[in-house]
Enzyme design. Structure first.
Site, PDB file in Angstrom:
ATOM      1  N   LYS A  17     -42.972 -10.480  -4.159  1.00 34.99           N
ATOM      2  CA  LYS A  17     -42.513  -9.783  -5.378  1.00 34.99           C
ATOM      3  C   LYS A  17     -41.786 -10.767  -6.279  1.00 34.99           C
ATOM      4  O   LYS A  17     -41.294 -11.815  -5.831  1.00 34.99           O
ATOM      5  CB  LYS A  17     -41.594  -8.606  -5.025  1.00 34.99           C
ATOM      6  CG  LYS A  17     -40.286  -8.973  -4.292  1.00 34.99           C
ATOM      7  CD  LYS A  17     -39.124  -9.389  -5.147  1.00 34.99           C
ATOM      8  CE  LYS A  17     -37.974  -9.944  -4.321  1.00 34.99           C
ATOM      9  NZ  LYS A  17     -36.899 -10.560  -5.088  1.00 34.99           N
ATOM     10  N   PRO A 105     -43.469 -18.819   0.215  1.00 33.59           N
ATOM     11  CA  PRO A 105     -42.368 -19.734   0.524  1.00 33.59           C
ATOM     12  C   PRO A 105     -41.127 -18.961   0.993  1.00 33.59           C
ATOM     13  O   PRO A 105     -40.818 -17.895   0.456  1.00 33.59           O
ATOM     14  CB  PRO A 105     -42.110 -20.439  -0.810  1.00 33.59           C
ATOM     15  CG  PRO A 105     -43.400 -20.335  -1.542  1.00 33.59           C
ATOM     16  CD  PRO A 105     -44.015 -19.031  -1.129  1.00 33.59           C
ATOM     17  N   VAL A 106     -40.462 -19.501   2.004  1.00 32.07           N
ATOM     18  CA  VAL A 106     -39.373 -18.782   2.677  1.00 32.07           C
ATOM     19  C   VAL A 106     -38.053 -18.939   1.917  1.00 32.07           C
ATOM     20  O   VAL A 106     -37.751 -20.012   1.411  1.00 32.07           O
ATOM     21  CB  VAL A 106     -39.242 -19.327   4.123  1.00 32.07           C
ATOM     22  CG1 VAL A 106     -38.003 -18.772   4.807  1.00 32.07           C
ATOM     23  CG2 VAL A 106     -40.495 -18.982   4.916  1.00 32.07           C
ATOM     24  N   ASP A 147     -35.073  -5.317  -0.761  1.00 30.21           N
ATOM     25  CA  ASP A 147     -36.425  -5.444  -1.321  1.00 30.21           C
ATOM     26  C   ASP A 147     -37.463  -4.675  -0.514  1.00 30.21           C
ATOM     27  O   ASP A 147     -38.605  -4.528  -0.951  1.00 30.21           O
ATOM     28  CB  ASP A 147     -36.852  -6.920  -1.346  1.00 30.21           C
ATOM     29  CG  ASP A 147     -35.959  -7.745  -2.252  1.00 30.21           C
ATOM     30  OD1 ASP A 147     -35.438  -7.194  -3.241  1.00 30.21           O
ATOM     31  OD2 ASP A 147     -35.775  -8.942  -1.957  1.00 30.21           O
TER      32      ASP A 147
END
Ligand code: C5P
Length: 331
Positions: A17, A105-106, A147
């Protein structure tokens, strides 16, 4: 021997997101801040598989976005905790084997951990003997993180408030290209909220004419910005979003993260350059950071200079999500 027709598991696409707008409101008595945000789903996503035909509980993560240092203990992973919560709430499944093929990507404001947890909830609920209703599933999602409810929902675009757990789905906007600037390290969420509170306290102290000692929060609570009110039609076009887009964390993240300090001005300038050619384009940072992005019409390209390979910073092209992908049972 009887042959069971129950699925042995489920595959779920777990989309990233972006926050197209993010306002941090007052700090509540819980210590957490209220938020107002505009959530957008992206096409970029992880692939999550959950097998439910064993008795063990397992989690394995791999894939191009897997950080070299790994992701810590499986039991602490939000996806594991989602499966545990689902099992506690419904009495099923007994065992679960989760595999995550990581492309998001973390730790970067793209909701990577949250979307894996949401995918586990959506996937398990799709094949559960006694599925939860949509409201129960959303409530469970809200307990896991801010989220997760949006990512468990069926919305491509939604207005979120409260802690991000109150949602109003909005009609999707036309497809756009999204060029992400990703970093090896994220911004620490607690540090970002803390820095924002400090800046607001100092500003409020100056406005009161009091001496600004730089001491955060000794006598006065963090000042919240004036709450804005939006109507459901406020985001009917990319032009609307372009004019409203703002992220309160963009004031502090450049101070906390050198990558944001360098790239946020670049994505903003790039969006301004594209706008000058007569198209809608937005340059922003997502969440509390660090990922920056340019949103621009499909078919247009950015002139962002590719970062040095191996530097930890990368350009990652994707698009807005075109549809909600239904979980796929494994028979
Ligand atoms: O959600 P998470 O545990 O990552 O948040 C880390 C910290 O950020 C919290 O401990 C809190 O201090 C701050 N936070 C906040 N308001 C929110 C979310 C997080 O103040 N809505």
């Amino acid at each position: 021997m009887t042959v069971s027709s129950a699925p042995r598991g489920v595959r779920v696409h777990a989309p990233a997101k972006l926050n197209l707008l993010l306002h941090v409101l007052a700090r509540e008595t819980s210590g957490y801040h209220g938020l107002e945000t505009l959530f957008l789903r992206l096409a970029l996503g992880d692939h999550v598989t959950i097998r439910t035909d064993g008795h063990e509980r397992e989690l394995a993560v791999s894939g191009p976005a897997m950080p070299p240092g790994g992701l810590g203990a499986p039991e602490a992973n939000l996806a594991w905790r989602a499966a545990e919560r689902f099992a506690d709430a419904t009495g099923w499944p007994d065992g679960f084997a989760i595999t995550i093929d990581k492309h998001i990507p973390v730790g970067g404001g793209l909701g990577g951990g949250s979307t894996d947890a949401a995918a586990v909830l959506r996937g398990l609920n799709a094949i559960a003997p006694t599925p939860l209703g949509a409201d129960r599933l959303l409530a469970l999602a809200g307990e896991l993180g801010a989220d997760v409810p949006f990512l468990v929902s069926d919305h491509l675009l939604a207005w979120g408030w409260g802690r991000g757990d109150r949602l109003l789905g909005l009609p999707p906007l036309p497809p756009m290209a999204v060029t992400l600037v990703t970093f090896a390290e994220g911004v620490n969420t607690g540090a970002a909220f803390g820095a924002l509170a400090t800046i607001r306290e100092q500003r409020a102290a100056r406005q009161r004419g009091a001496q600004d000692t730089g001491e955060p929060g000794t006598a006065h609570p963090a000042a919240a910005p004036g709450a804005k009110s939006y109507v459901a039609t406020a985001f009917s076009s990319w032009l609307d979003v372009m004019f409203a887009s703002a992220n309160d964390f963009e004031t502090v993240a450049p101070l906390l993260h050198t990558g944001v300090g360098r790239w946020l001005p670049l994505v903003r300038a790039e969006a301004a350059r594209l706008r000058a050619t007569g198209v809608a384009a937005i340059g922003l940072m997502s969440g509390s950071g660090a990922t920056c992005a340019v949103i621009h019409p499909a078919g247009t390209v950015t002139d962002l200079e590719p970062p040095v390979p191996g530097s930890g910073t990368a350009l990652l092209p994707t698009t807005t999500a075109a549809a909600i992908v239904a979980p796929e049972p494994i028979l």
